[in-house]
Design a protein around this motif. Structure first.
Motif, PDB file in Angstrom:
ATOM      1  N   THR A  67       8.736   0.261  -3.972  1.00 35.28           N
ATOM      2  CA  THR A  67       8.352  -0.865  -4.827  1.00 35.28           C
ATOM      3  C   THR A  67       9.571  -1.680  -5.216  1.00 35.28           C
ATOM      4  N   GLU A 102       0.844  -1.193   0.000  1.00 38.57           N
ATOM      5  CA  GLU A 102       0.000   0.000   0.000  1.00 38.57           C
ATOM      6  C   GLU A 102       0.878   1.242   0.000  1.00 38.57           C
ATOM      7  N   PRO A 103       0.444   2.327  -0.679  1.00 37.68           N
ATOM      8  CA  PRO A 103       1.149   3.587  -0.479  1.00 37.68           C
ATOM      9  C   PRO A 103       0.941   4.007   0.980  1.00 37.68           C
ATOM     10  N   ASN A 104       1.958   4.531   1.605  1.00 35.61           N
ATOM     11  CA  ASN A 104       1.878   4.869   3.019  1.00 35.61           C
ATOM     12  C   ASN A 104       1.690   6.360   3.196  1.00 35.61           C
ATOM     13  N   SER A 109       5.611   5.331  -1.300  1.00 32.93           N
ATOM     14  CA  SER A 109       5.590   3.900  -1.618  1.00 32.93           C
ATOM     15  C   SER A 109       6.982   3.453  -2.033  1.00 32.93           C
TER      16      SER A 109
END
Ligand SMILES: [Zn+2]
Ligand SMILES: [Zn+2]
Ligand SMILES: [Zn+2]
Ligand SMILES: [Zn+2]
Length: 263
Positions: free
Chosen positions: A259, A141-143, A257
């Motif tokens: 990745t 998830e983007p934080n 985020s």
């Protein structure tokens, strides 16, 4: 005659370069006693008599041995910790600053600067044991992070350790009052070449809550100092007019985020 491999030959030369006092490999300058025994420059300053023959030292240097010392491959100082690099003496300073087996500092934010120094694989354990305030960041998830009481007139630097994908990263942030600028960088802790296996993305929230200003980059390697990283122009940064434009009261909100590239 038996064949000697290059490495065996190198090691036999290294044996000749061993200081009789500290047992370390000698490099330039190498000094001599009256009877021709060698000593490294550091030990030369600490002892008055030759440890081999108890005679006096001369101001004379063993130039031939110094020249030989430049042609030999030495093991990294961190060989005991697992580094298998071998290099010429001249390449030592450069390697020491980058060696992934060197001792790392702890940058975790706290009341006082943390004095800890250790190997990178012990860092997470140290953070878990010693630093209670920790940032939880999700892999998928983007934080959403909120900078409360964001004050452009007070310079401050914050670093927090992120643990994601079984790897560790530093999240470095800085408000610079002098430059009227905010910086954010994610630094991968590990082998330099592996830092490009990850990207980080920063999206800043506007006043109405929509995320618009975006920055994306590979995670930075752990060789560069955070101050140099902020100055490099390679990390995320926002100028004051832009901050004024998007800040909600005194809270700056952003989505972060990290990745991992899947092969
Ligand atoms: Zn010595
Ligand atoms: Zn001697
Ligand atoms: Zn090394
Ligand atoms: Zn610490």
């Amino acid at each position: 005659m038996s064949k000697l491999s290059l490495y065996d030959f190198n090691d036999s030369i290294l044996g000749l370069l061993e200081c009789p006092v500290c047992m370390d490999s000698m490099c330039s300058p190498i000094y001599l006693c009256k009877n021709g025994h060698n000593i490294c420059s550091e030990c030369r300053q600490q002892v008055t008599k030759c440890s081999t023959c108890r005679d006096e030292f001369l101001a004379t240097r063993n130039i031939a041995l110094e020249n030989l010392a430049e042609k030999v491959l030495y093991s990294c100082d961190n060989a005991d910790a697992g580094c298998s690099e071998k290099m010429f003496m001249i390449d030592f300073p450069d390697h020491n600053s980058k060696c992934p087996y060197r001792l790392y500092d702890c940058h975790q934010m706290g009341e006082d600067p943390c004095e800890w120094k250790g190997h990178r694989w012990d860092l997470l354990d140290h953070i878990n044991k010693v630093h209670t305030r920790k940032l939880k960041v999700d892999e998928n998830e983007p934080n959403i992070l909120h900078w409360k009481n964001f004050n452009i007139n007070e310079t401050c630097v914050y670093s927090q350790l992120l643990s994601l994908y079984g790897e560790i990263f530093w999240l470095h942030e800085k408000i610079s009052a002098e430059e009227k600028r905010y910086y954010l960088a994610v630094q991968y802790i590990g082998l330099t070449e592996d830092s490009t296996n990850f990207t980080y993305k920063v999206e800043f929230a506007s006043k109405c809550g929509a995320y618009e200003v975006t920055f994306k980059s590979f995670t930075h390697n752990d060789v560069e100092e955070k101050t140099a990283l902020f100055q490099s122009g390679k990390c995320a940064s926002l100028e004051y007019p832009m901050i004024q434009h998007i800040i909600n009261g005194t809270t700056l909100s952003l989505k972060l985020s990290v990745t991992k590239f899947e092969e």
